[in-house]
Each structure stands twice: as structure tokens, then as C-alpha cells.
Design an enzyme around this catalytic site. Structure first.
Site, PDB file in Angstrom:
ATOM      1  CG  ASP A   1      -6.683  -2.911  -3.726  1.00  0.00           C
ATOM      2  OD1 ASP A   1      -7.861  -2.566  -2.660  1.00  0.00           O
ATOM      3  OD2 ASP A   1      -5.983  -2.784  -3.601  1.00  0.00           O
TER       4      ASP A   1
ATOM      5  CG  HIS B   1      -4.825  -2.948  -0.018  1.00  0.00           C
ATOM      6  ND1 HIS B   1      -4.409  -2.515  -0.840  1.00  0.00           N
ATOM      7  CD2 HIS B   1      -4.126  -2.393   1.010  1.00  0.00           C
ATOM      8  CE1 HIS B   1      -3.267  -1.172  -0.685  1.00  0.00           C
ATOM      9  NE2 HIS B   1      -3.494  -1.150   0.287  1.00  0.00           N
TER      10      HIS B   1
ATOM     11  CB  SER C   1      -0.865   0.363   1.206  1.00  0.00           C
ATOM     12  OG  SER C   1      -2.465   0.520   0.958  1.00  0.00           O
TER      13      SER C   1
END
Length: 580
Positions: A363, A388, A121
Site C-alpha cells: 500500500d 490498502h 484509511s
């Protein structure tokens, strides 16, 4: 910028699989993101699989201004000075990572140990940017679910909510349709006399809901979270749809309320009113919100072609809110300017290499990631079922085959990088830190031993005896060492003798001698022993090499604690050096 202070930056070093100071043994570096480093310590799937295969040293670095790496001890103290607060930037975070990697190579591994940075991320973006900005420190980067196209007005800004809606529709179209209908129901109730009170009661809010917009914003965050972190088996979207999918008409809101309450361990009430976030702690929330204002400006809109109401991103209002809250001007173009933005594909193709971008297509952030290969060495790995950062999650025996195969591909690619890496010296540049860093080590793993070197002098009453040693004498004697600790004590006449974990027959030297105690746990000698003829010369951690020999780390404070970890014992080692 001149140095304006010193702060402690936390890192965790895991020696569990390390094969010692071998030029071919890599370092896997997990870059911290918008949370304390403990967030990662329960296990990262790709590292858990790659580290034993590569016999790698694993290093976890906490991001500045998060966890225990906050200047002046707390975010309130750090943010009280604009000059300090403004040091919370991606640029400075990357410089921190470079300094820590340099520190590890100088003090533990070899300077040319091949290093791979890994993140997910936000820290996935940092990993990709680090490879671009500091290619001499890392031979490659794994950027999991890294939304590097999230900045400025990019064409993906409407797609987040569309993918959330699609994820729910794949579980149940009725569920997604009920959520869509719920927005108008909430608006209608809020417009009625006592309607807000009714919504507060229906959703079991801990405090009165202020408006329908507040409640809807809370629910949107829940649905977004469910889709983004849906796990290996679509756990969260299924959970919501099981509660909502079979409801009809006015019963829809009751179903949503039941789903919300079921998320709480103690569902007395739901914390809906106010600024609610699902981050791990309040300081992390505050630091992350500042970053979202200062440089990580990510426009998001909903066109209405989904289960959500239309919503347009208002940049002017966003800038005003940042100015009111933090007294700063938001810089929506800075990331694109500094790292490449929409042109980052060209930057990566022309100047980059050895980066893996992995994304799960369920995601919602995946549309802001790299979904196709940019070059032969900058590759995209996608999974249709993935959510994710799923490859970063703790690896489990029942992981689906597609997830196991994803990690296997990542390891194969990283293995190629390691084989192709050369032993040539990296060009280490001088970094301009606006805040120096004092390293805190957390060392754990197999193979570590604690060494204490003391000099013992014979006193008038013979060799020393102290209650601090369990009422046992300590001293030199022909043929061995009186060892009150029950460990491998060692006696020698030479202070500079090569360290060995094995005891050997001592030699005597008149009325004094040197003793080395080598143990798998720390020995903290009582300072009172100095009055009884025991002089503590050195104590520290021996980092063993492949032959079982080793060198003692920097002199350290003798303080340690036990914590739950995969390898048992953990010790804090404080290094009082700061580097520029």
C-alpha cells in the site's frame, strides 16, 4: 459554539450475532469515512470474523456530511452557509460517534458494554484519534491502513509514488519502464500541431483533452489507485501490466489507452477531461475535497526516482486553490496540533493504549502509517503482500493464509481487550455539538420482533371487523385471541404486563381488553380502526435479551421497507429525539 440546527445521522445496527444485554458482550463500531455508510454494508472482513466469535452487536455510523447524514438534505444546501459547512470537521465527527455510542448503550446494550471502534484509511485515523480523545467510550481501536503521518512536511512525502512504482516493477520491470517513457511521449505529442487532438483520439476521451498535464494527472490517479487497492492477488497492477508490459515505442500509448478503456463497463469513451475522481458519488467528492482543504492537508511529492516524472508539492498554490474554491484558509498544521502529527508516537505512548495499526506494505500509504509497535498495547501488524485496508475487505474462502492470519491476530488482540475490560462505569462527558443529531436507525438481524399493543372496546355491533384486517374480526374471546394476521396475538387485561413472544390464554375484562401482537415483521395498523373501537397504544421493536424477553424501543413511526441484506428484512425506525 451554540447549536445551529438539527440533521439526521444514519446508523446501521446489526443484531445477527448479538447475545443480548450481557456485560461481557462487546459492541463493534464501524466508523464511517468519506463515503455513504452503504459502502461498508456488503461486509467487512474483520467484523464478519469477529462478530460471531464475540457474539457482538455491530453498529455502523455514517460520517456527517456524507450519504444520508447531510444537513438540510443536500451538500449544496449545507455548503450555502459557511457556518454549517464549517461544522464538517474531524473533531465534530468524533463527537458524533461518541453521541451515537452513548445512545446505543442507553437504549439497546448496557452502559458498560465493552466497545471497540474500527475504521480503515481516513476512518482508520478517526478510530485511532477516537481512542485518544474518547477513551471512556471505547476500550480499543483497530486502525487499518491509517496514514496518521501524512500531515505537514514529513519525510514520507516522496515515498508514495516510489511504492507505486515498486508495486508495478514487482509485476514487470518492462511495464514500469514503459509507463515512465509514456510521460515524455505524451509531452512531445502535446507540443506538436494537432497533438492534443491526437491524444484525445488515442485515449478515446469523451471530450477534448485540455493539456498534457490533464491527461497525465488522470493516468497518475489510475496507477495510484491500482497500486493502493491491488487486492489479494495484485489484480490491478497485473491488469495494467498485461496491457502495457509487452508494448514497444509508439505502441506504448495504445497499450495504455486499451487498459484505460478496459476499465469501463461501456467503453464508448473515457471521461478524462475535467475534474475526475473515483469516489462513489459527487457529493462525497465535494465534501472530501473540502476536508482536504480545511484540515486534512497532505503534501505529496515525487522525487523522480520512480516511474513518474519529478513533481514537487507547492503549498502556496494549494492554499490559493482552496481559498479560490471554498473561500477558506487551508490549515496544514491543524491535524498535527490537535492530534499530535510527528509527535503522535509520543502522545500514543504516553497517553494511549489498546490500538491496532494494520498495514499492507504494498500500500503506497503504508509509509505514512505506524509500522512498528509503540508500546505493549499499541501494536503494528504488517503484511508484506497486503494492500490498502485489505483486512477490512469482505472475507472469502480463498483468502491467502497470510490474510487469514492477520485477521486472526487482530481478533486475538481484541479478545484480550474484552477480557481485560472492567464493568466500572465510564465517565460520560457533556459534548458541545454545533449541530444536533437526529438518529435514524436501520435495524436488521435475527432475533428482532415487532410488538403492537392495542386496546379493543366492544361496540354495539360486537367486536370490530374491518377490511383493513382482511375482513376478519379482531377482539377478545375466552380461551384465546381472534388473530386475523396469523401471528402470535396475545390478549391480556393489563397494559403493563411483561412482554413475551409466546401467546397465552387471555383473561377477560368486561367490554374491553388489551391485545399484544408479536411478529417477526412489522404490523402497521390502519388508523381507521380507531373509529371501530381499536386504539393503538404502542408499536415498536422488541430488542430481546438472552432469555428471549425484551423491552420495546422508543415509540416510532410505522414505516419499513425491504432491502437486500445478509439477514433479509430491514426496517427504518425514526427516533425524533435530538441530543446535545
Amino acid at each position: 459554539m451554540a447549536s445551529i440546527g438539527i440533521f439526521q445521522q444514519k446508523l446501521v445496527i446489526d443484531f445477527s450475532y448479538w447475545d443480548g444485554k450481557n456485560a461481557n458482550v462487546p459492541i463493534l463500531v464501524c466508523l464511517g469515512g468519506e463515503a455513504p455508510i452503504e459502502y461498508w454494508l456488503d461486509g467487512i472482513g474483520i467484523i464478519d470474523k469477529a462478530a460471531p466469535q464475540f457474539r457482538a452487536l455491530v453498529v455502523y455510523i455514517e460520517h456527517r456530511f456524507y450519504g444520508q447524514s447531510i444537513p438540510f438534505g443536500s451538500l449544496d444546501n449545507a455548503f450555502s452557509s459557511d457556518e454549517i459547512r464549517d461544522c464538517l470537521t474531524t473533531e465534530q465527527a468524533l463527537a458524533d460517534f461518541a453521541e451515537v455510542i452513548k445512545f446505543v448503550k442507553r437504549n439497546i446494550t448496557k452502559h458498560d458494554s465493552p466497545t471497540i471502534v474500527i475504521g480503515g484509511s481516513y476512518s482508520g485515523m478517526l478510530a485511532a484519534w477516537f481512542r485518544l480523545k474518547y477513551p471512556h467510550f471505547a476500550i480499543g481501536a483497530l486502525a487499518s491502513s491509517a496514514p496518521i503521518f501524512s500531515f505537514e512536511k514529513l519525510p514520507i512525502e516522496n515515498e508514495y509514488c516510489q511504492i507505486v512504482a515498486r508495486d508495478f516493477e514487482e509485476i514487470s520491470k518492462t511495464c514500469a519502464n514503459n509507463i515512465f517513457q509514456s510521460w515524455n511521449m505524451i509531452d512531445y505529442l502535446a507540443s506538436q500541431p494537432s497533438g492534443i487532438d491526437q491524444l484525445t483520439k488515442t485515449f478515446k476521451s469523451c471530450s477534448p483533452i485540455n493539456s498534457s498535464e490533464e491527461l497525465k494527472a488522470y493516468l497518475i490517479r489510475l496507477y495510484n489507485f491500482a497500486a493502493q487497492y491491488d487486492g489479494r492477488f495484485n489484480t490491478w497492477t497485473r491488469y495494467f501490466c498485461n496491457k502495457i508490459g509487452n508494448r514497444r515505442n509508439n505502441d506504448i500509448l495504445e497499450g495504455i489507452s486499451e487498459a484505460v478503456s478496459g476499465l469501463n463497463s461501456f467503453p464508448v469513451c473515457n471521461q478524462i477531461a475535467g475534474n475526475v475522481s473515483f469516489a462513489v458519488d459527487s457529493e462525497s467528492i465535494q465534501a472530501w475535497e473540502f476536508q482536504l482543504c480545511s484540515e486534512l492537508v497532505t503534501p505529496t511529492s515525487c522525487s523522480g526516482n520512480s516511474m513518474f516524472q519529478p513533481q514537487q508539492f507547492n503549498m502556496d498554490l494549494y492554499v490559493k486553490n482552496c481559498r479560490d474554491k471554498y473561500h477558506i484558509e487551508a490549515h496544514p498544521n491543524w491535524i498535527s496540533t490537535y492530534y499530535g502529527g510527528q509527535d503522535i508516537k509520543s502522545s500514543l505512548k504516553n497517553f494511549g493504549s489498546n490500538i491496532i495499526f494494520s498495514n499492507g506494505l504494498r500500500d503506497p500509504l503504508s509509509r505514512a502509517g505506524v509500522l512498528s509497535d509503540i508500546s505493549d498495547t499499541i501494536v503494528a501488524l504488517t503484511t508484506k503482500q497486503g494492500s490498502h485496508c485489505l483486512d477490512m475487505n469482505l472475507a472469502k474462502d480463498d483468502d491467502p493464509n497470510w490474510l487469514k492470519e492477520l485477521r486472526s491476530k487482530e481478533i486475538r488482540i481484541m479478545s484480550q481487550w474484552i477480557k481485560q475490560s472492567t464493568s466500572s462505569k465510564a465517565s460520560i462527558v457533556s459534548l458541545n455539538h454545533s449541530i444536533k443529531a437526529t438518529i435514524t436507525w436501520l435495524i436488521r438481524g435475527r432475533g428482532l420482533v415487532w410488538e403492537t399493543l392495542v386496546r379493543v372496546k366492544r361496540g354495539e355491533n360486537g367486536w370490530t371487523s374491518s377490511s383493513a384486517l382482511g375482513n376478519a374480526p379482531m377482539g377478545c374471546k375466552k380461551g384465546g385471541v381472534i388473530d386475523p394476521f396469523g401471528i402470535n396475538g396475545r390478549v391480556s387485561t393489563r397494559e403493563d404486563e411483561v412482554i413475551s413472544p409466546e401467546p397465552e390464554t387471555p383473561s377477560e375484562k368486561g367490554e374491553e381488553c388489551y391485545l399484544r401482537f408479536v411478529s417477526k415483521s412489522a404490523i402497521c395498523f390502519d388508523p381507521r380502526l380507531e373509529k371501530e373501537g381499536v386504539e393503538i397504544l404502542r408499536e415498536g421493536v422488541i430488542v430481546p435479551d438472552r432469555e428471549g424477553m425484551g423491552a420495546v424501543a422508543e415509540d416510532v413511526e410505522c414505516s419499513f421497507f425491504q432491502r437486500r441484506a445478509r439477514t433479509g428484512c430491514a426496517m427504518w425506525i425514526m427516533d425524533d429525539k435530538s441530543f446535545v
